[in-house]
Design a protein around this motif. Structure first.
Motif, PDB file in Angstrom:
ATOM      1  N   UNK A 156      -5.797  -0.277   1.889  1.00 38.74           N
ATOM      2  CA  UNK A 156      -6.609  -1.644   1.663  1.00 38.74           C
ATOM      3  C   UNK A 156      -6.473  -2.203   0.620  1.00 38.74           C
ATOM      4  N   UNK A 157      -5.927  -3.168   0.142  1.00 37.67           N
ATOM      5  CA  UNK A 157      -5.859  -3.830  -1.155  1.00 37.67           C
ATOM      6  C   UNK A 157      -6.747  -4.903  -1.464  1.00 37.67           C
ATOM      7  N   UNK A 158      -7.770  -4.663  -2.476  1.00 38.72           N
ATOM      8  CA  UNK A 158      -8.607  -6.049  -3.067  1.00 38.72           C
ATOM      9  C   UNK A 158      -8.310  -6.352  -4.322  1.00 38.72           C
ATOM     10  N   UNK A 159      -8.254  -7.824  -4.477  1.00 35.78           N
ATOM     11  CA  UNK A 159      -8.001  -8.472  -5.825  1.00 35.78           C
ATOM     12  C   UNK A 159      -9.688  -9.290  -6.021  1.00 35.78           C
ATOM     13  N   UNK A 160      -9.957  -8.952  -7.275  1.00 29.76           N
ATOM     14  CA  UNK A 160     -11.160  -9.657  -7.714  1.00 29.76           C
ATOM     15  C   UNK A 160     -10.871 -11.143  -7.997  1.00 29.76           C
ATOM     16  N   UNK A 161     -11.791 -11.856  -7.713  1.00 28.74           N
ATOM     17  CA  UNK A 161     -11.558 -13.503  -7.681  1.00 28.74           C
ATOM     18  C   UNK A 161     -12.492 -13.831  -8.951  1.00 28.74           C
ATOM     19  N   UNK A 162     -12.219 -15.031  -9.413  1.00 26.41           N
ATOM     20  CA  UNK A 162     -12.887 -15.535 -10.684  1.00 26.41           C
ATOM     21  C   UNK A 162     -14.232 -15.430 -10.673  1.00 26.41           C
ATOM     22  N   UNK A 163     -15.146 -15.508  -9.375  1.00 28.68           N
ATOM     23  CA  UNK A 163     -16.381 -15.396  -9.107  1.00 28.68           C
ATOM     24  C   UNK A 163     -17.071 -13.730  -9.198  1.00 28.68           C
ATOM     25  N   UNK A 164     -16.058 -13.028  -9.504  1.00 25.24           N
ATOM     26  CA  UNK A 164     -16.538 -11.607  -9.501  1.00 25.24           C
ATOM     27  C   UNK A 164     -16.869 -10.944  -7.969  1.00 25.24           C
ATOM     28  N   UNK A 165     -16.180 -11.577  -6.895  1.00 25.78           N
ATOM     29  CA  UNK A 165     -16.190 -11.140  -5.616  1.00 25.78           C
ATOM     30  C   UNK A 165     -14.869 -10.826  -5.013  1.00 25.78           C
ATOM     31  N   UNK A 166     -14.739  -9.589  -4.334  1.00 25.63           N
ATOM     32  CA  UNK A 166     -13.598  -8.993  -3.614  1.00 25.63           C
ATOM     33  C   UNK A 166     -12.942 -10.344  -2.699  1.00 25.63           C
ATOM     34  N   UNK A 167     -11.682 -10.539  -2.927  1.00 24.77           N
ATOM     35  CA  UNK A 167     -11.016 -11.287  -2.034  1.00 24.77           C
ATOM     36  C   UNK A 167     -10.738 -10.486  -0.780  1.00 24.77           C
ATOM     37  N   UNK A 168     -10.407 -11.224   0.381  1.00 23.21           N
ATOM     38  CA  UNK A 168     -10.285 -10.332   1.627  1.00 23.21           C
ATOM     39  C   UNK A 168      -9.008  -9.351   1.346  1.00 23.21           C
ATOM     40  N   UNK A 169      -9.383  -8.166   2.214  1.00 24.86           N
ATOM     41  CA  UNK A 169      -8.348  -6.946   1.927  1.00 24.86           C
ATOM     42  C   UNK A 169      -6.809  -7.473   2.584  1.00 24.86           C
ATOM     43  N   UNK A 170      -5.810  -6.914   1.758  1.00 22.96           N
ATOM     44  CA  UNK A 170      -4.603  -6.910   2.734  1.00 22.96           C
ATOM     45  C   UNK A 170      -4.407  -5.465   3.040  1.00 22.96           C
ATOM     46  N   UNK A 171      -4.249  -5.276   4.120  1.00 17.79           N
ATOM     47  CA  UNK A 171      -4.120  -3.952   4.918  1.00 17.79           C
ATOM     48  C   UNK A 171      -2.621  -3.474   5.095  1.00 17.79           C
ATOM     49  N   UNK A 172      -2.240  -2.173   4.715  1.00 15.84           N
ATOM     50  CA  UNK A 172      -0.970  -1.678   5.131  1.00 15.84           C
ATOM     51  C   UNK A 172      -1.060  -0.649   5.579  1.00 15.84           C
ATOM     52  N   UNK A 173      -0.112  -0.529   6.861  1.00 18.65           N
ATOM     53  CA  UNK A 173      -0.415   0.659   7.515  1.00 18.65           C
ATOM     54  C   UNK A 173       0.749   1.556   7.679  1.00 18.65           C
ATOM     55  N   UNK A 174       0.675   2.987   8.091  1.00 19.07           N
ATOM     56  CA  UNK A 174       1.513   4.032   8.637  1.00 19.07           C
ATOM     57  C   UNK A 174       2.554   4.026   7.415  1.00 19.07           C
ATOM     58  N   UNK A 175       3.821   3.907   7.937  1.00 16.30           N
ATOM     59  CA  UNK A 175       4.954   3.994   7.098  1.00 16.30           C
ATOM     60  C   UNK A 175       5.505   2.782   6.401  1.00 16.30           C
ATOM     61  N   UNK A 176       4.595   1.870   6.151  1.00 15.83           N
ATOM     62  CA  UNK A 176       4.912   0.686   5.651  1.00 15.83           C
ATOM     63  C   UNK A 176       5.657   1.073   4.228  1.00 15.83           C
ATOM     64  N   UNK A 177       6.786   0.177   3.822  1.00 17.73           N
ATOM     65  CA  UNK A 177       7.185   0.315   2.351  1.00 17.73           C
ATOM     66  C   UNK A 177       6.425  -1.034   1.494  1.00 17.73           C
ATOM     67  N   UNK A 178       5.763  -0.864   0.724  1.00 14.69           N
ATOM     68  CA  UNK A 178       4.985  -1.888  -0.052  1.00 14.69           C
ATOM     69  C   UNK A 178       5.184  -2.036  -1.561  1.00 14.69           C
TER      70      UNK A 178
END
Length: 196
Positions: A156-178
């Motif tokens: 799960x990848x999170x990026x902090x927004x300007x408001x110091x809140x985490x944006x929605x998670x981008x989820x990668x699974x299994x054998x993904x190449x990312x």
């Protein structure tokens, strides 16, 4: 009439220092959390991810360099609820851009918030990692957070927004190449993290 409930004593850094060395201890908002050392799948996923990132980013081998990426650094942040006290967190991995931290500190801990943290989830740590540590990382301005689950095979990848809140998670699974921020300069084969 009943007696008023006794106020629970806030844990201090002295309590953390008293924890046996075969345990992992963290101090979060005055609560001492003590965990067993990571299980093999947890430790292996963390070690492999650190290995994949350290070469190109910490050492500059086959990548851009420009980072310090230690395993299990102890982070100290002021506890806003208790002046003079700290939150002491130990992510599985963390990274600082060299431009923000040209040299490693001489202390046994880091007082400067990292640019990136990674928590490898386990049944015993997931609630603390998600519900208690992630808000502190956001409060301290950590820009990127990754949550790795070696049992569910997810990143799960999170990026902090300007408001110091985490944006929605981008989820990668299994054998993904990312290619994932902030380390999108290289492709990660996630299957390496779950290999037995």
């Amino acid at each position: 009439m009943g007696q008023p409930a006794e106020k629970q004593r806030r844990a201090t850094y002295a309590d953390l220092e008293a924890v046996p060395p075969n345990k992992v201890a963290e101090l979060v908002r005055g609560t001492l959390h003590v965990f067993p050392r990571p299980a093999p799948r947890h430790a292996r996923a963390s070690s492999r991810l650190g290995g994949k990132l350290s070469g190109p980013f910490d050492l500059g081998e086959g990548g851009p360099g420009g980072w310090h990426i230690p395993d299990e650094p102890e982070l100290h942040f002021p506890d806003p609820e208790a002046p003079g006290e700290i939150d002491a967190l130990v992510p599985d991995l963390a990274g600082w851009r060299v431009e923000r931290m040209p040299e490693l500190p001489d202390t046994a801990y880091f007082a400067l918030a990292p640019d990136w943290v990674c928590e490898v989830l386990s049944a015993s740590t997931e609630d603390v990692d998600r519900d208690e540590k992630m808000p502190i990382y956001a409060r301290e301005g950590v820009r990127y957070a990754w949550l790795v689950d070696p049992m569910k095979h997810t990143l799960e990848v999170y990026v902090l927004g300007e408001d110091r809140r985490w944006g929605p998670a981008v989820v990668h699974r299994d054998a993904a190449r990312v290619r994932v921020a902030p380390f999108e300069a290289i492709e990660l084969d996630l299957s390496v993290l779950w290999a037995k």
